[in-house]
Write a protein that holds these residues in place. Structure first.
Motif, PDB file in Angstrom:
ATOM      1  N   ALA A 251      25.963  28.303  32.766  1.00  0.00           N
ATOM      2  CA  ALA A 251      26.267  28.112  31.333  1.00  0.00           C
ATOM      3  C   ALA A 251      26.376  26.640  30.987  1.00  0.00           C
TER       4      ALA A 251
ATOM      5  N   HIS B 243      31.583  30.773  18.955  1.00  0.00           N
ATOM      6  CA  HIS B 243      30.162  31.092  18.971  1.00  0.00           C
ATOM      7  C   HIS B 243      29.564  30.933  20.355  1.00  0.00           C
ATOM      8  N   THR B 244      30.223  30.202  21.224  1.00  0.00           N
ATOM      9  CA  THR B 244      29.664  29.910  22.534  1.00  0.00           C
ATOM     10  C   THR B 244      30.490  30.438  23.704  1.00  0.00           C
TER      11      THR B 244
ATOM     12  N   ILE C  21      30.845  24.997  29.694  1.00  0.00           N
ATOM     13  CA  ILE C  21      29.440  25.055  29.307  1.00  0.00           C
ATOM     14  C   ILE C  21      28.937  23.658  28.968  1.00  0.00           C
TER      15      ILE C  21
ATOM     16  N   GLU D 259      25.644  22.211  26.554  1.00  0.00           N
ATOM     17  CA  GLU D 259      24.614  22.667  25.619  1.00  0.00           C
ATOM     18  C   GLU D 259      23.792  21.491  25.097  1.00  0.00           C
TER      19      GLU D 259
ATOM     20  N   SER E 192      35.455  19.095  23.782  1.00  0.00           N
ATOM     21  CA  SER E 192      34.188  18.511  24.206  1.00  0.00           C
ATOM     22  C   SER E 192      34.485  17.116  24.726  1.00  0.00           C
TER      23      SER E 192
ATOM     24  N   THR F 106      33.559  25.557  16.854  1.00  0.00           N
ATOM     25  CA  THR F 106      32.398  26.331  17.303  1.00  0.00           C
ATOM     26  C   THR F 106      32.645  27.121  18.575  1.00  0.00           C
ATOM     27  N   THR F 107      33.841  27.058  19.121  1.00  0.00           N
ATOM     28  CA  THR F 107      34.110  27.703  20.411  1.00  0.00           C
ATOM     29  C   THR F 107      33.800  29.193  20.377  1.00  0.00           C
TER      30      THR F 107
ATOM     31  N   SER G 145      24.922  21.054  18.434  1.00  0.00           N
ATOM     32  CA  SER G 145      24.707  21.794  19.668  1.00  0.00           C
ATOM     33  C   SER G 145      23.827  23.007  19.408  1.00  0.00           C
TER      34      SER G 145
ATOM     35  N   GLY H  49      23.627  25.434  21.446  1.00  0.00           N
ATOM     36  CA  GLY H  49      24.344  26.601  21.946  1.00  0.00           C
ATOM     37  C   GLY H  49      25.101  27.308  20.850  1.00  0.00           C
ATOM     38  N   PHE H  50      25.524  26.551  19.839  1.00  0.00           N
ATOM     39  CA  PHE H  50      26.114  27.147  18.646  1.00  0.00           C
ATOM     40  C   PHE H  50      24.945  27.668  17.838  1.00  0.00           C
ATOM     41  N   ASP H  51      24.811  28.985  17.709  1.00  0.00           N
ATOM     42  CA  ASP H  51      23.596  29.587  17.166  1.00  0.00           C
ATOM     43  C   ASP H  51      23.478  29.295  15.679  1.00  0.00           C
TER      44      ASP H  51
END
Length: 301
Positions: free
Chosen positions: A301, A103-104, A163, A165, A148, A100-101, A243, A245-247
């Motif tokens: 962030a 995306h954020t 970040i 999230e 993470s 997912t990196t 998360s 933060g991952f849209d």
């Protein structure tokens, strides 16, 4: 003891196949075998168990692996020190990153900028579970990684926070909780969960939260790929925690809903990790500058 023999030894130990190791080192298999025998003669011990498939290290071979990697890293650093004097960065950069990196964080932009600025560096990007990548950075098989973490400190590694999230509930639009303003962990008792594998950090965070709250949960499906997880949620197989933060909602259009968690305070962080000080490769230290610069300009962030 020659460096090429050590390089061939490490390749065979990691690939566990003479065919793949020879292809990796761009030599014929007979040449690889000769190189391994020469190294065994130098160290006075057999390094591989003969006749096993996949190839298996002896106890002596296992003992040699860390020192062989350190010797190769030191040789690479020595070459780089000379090239640094001329302002040239070369060699390899082995980066680990989460699915997912992108995306954020502007990870792809960092890689592109680095590659264009340092054309003499060959870049390898691997997407693996965070806990596995931490181990790979620690033992020198990755130069740095976006991971993470569960803690601010990892022995022997520099941690650059990027970040943090919130983690929220992901459900299908037809789920009874889809229209809720927020949910608590207690409200999720009895739900069917779709989750990531146990070695993923986000799974460890969620498991700990439910265990602390003394809430049992049933995981009906484990998948190691976020898009598949979302597809299963959208199909109504179960719910998930991810998360925010991952849209997720934007990525799936109207297929899923993201509902905030109330009271749990679950956070998924993303950090860059690399060996401390001069143990890090020059390429890793240079790449870390991109992440550090971004973090400095995004303090919230």
């Amino acid at each position: 003891m020659e460096l090429r023999h050590l390089r061939h030894f490490v390749a065979l130990a990691e690939e566990r196949s003479f065919t793949r190791a020879a292809e990796r080192e761009q030599i014929v298999q007979s040449g690889l075998s000769t190189s391994i025998r020469a190294l065994e003669k130098d160290v006075g011990a057999l390094l591989f168990v003969r006749g096993t498939r996949p190839v298996r290290l002896t106890a002596e071979g296992t003992a040699l692996i860390p020192a062989a990697r350190h010797a190769l890293d030191a040789a690479g650093a020595a070459r780089q020190a000379v090239q640094d004097a001329a302002g040239v960065l070369s060699g390899t950069l082995r980066i680990g990153t989460l699915q997912t990196t992108g995306h954020t964080l502007p990870f792809t932009a960092w890689v592109a900028e680095f590659a264009l600025a340092h054309p003499g560096v060959d870049i390898s990007v691997q997407q693996l579970p965070a806990m596995q990548m931490v181990d790979l950075v620690a033992d020198g098989r990755l130069d740095c990684a976006l991971v993470s973490l569960l803690t601010d400190r990892v022995p022997g590694l520099q941690v650059i926070p990027l970040i943090a999230e919130p983690i929220g509930l992901v459900v299908s639009p037809t789920h009874p909780l889809a229209g809720a303003e927020s949910v608590t962990l207690e409200q999720l008792a009895g739900e069917r969960f779709i989750d990531t594998p146990a070695q993923w950090t986000i799974r460890a965070i969620i498991d700990t939260a439910f265990r602390t709250a003394r809430i049992e949960r049933r995981i009906v499906c484990e998948v190691g790929e976020w898009q598949m997880l979302l597809d299963l949620v959208a199909a109504g197989v179960g719910v998930s925690l991810a998360s925010t933060g991952f849209d997720l909602a934007a990525g799936m259009g109207p297929a899923v809903r993201v509902v905030p968690l109330a009271g749990a305070g679950l956070i998924r962080r993303v950090d860059l990790v690399l060996p401390q000080g001069h143990a890090a490769t020059p390429a890793a230290r240079r790449f870390a500058q991109y992440a550090t610069a971004w973090a400095s300009s995004h303090p919230t962030a």
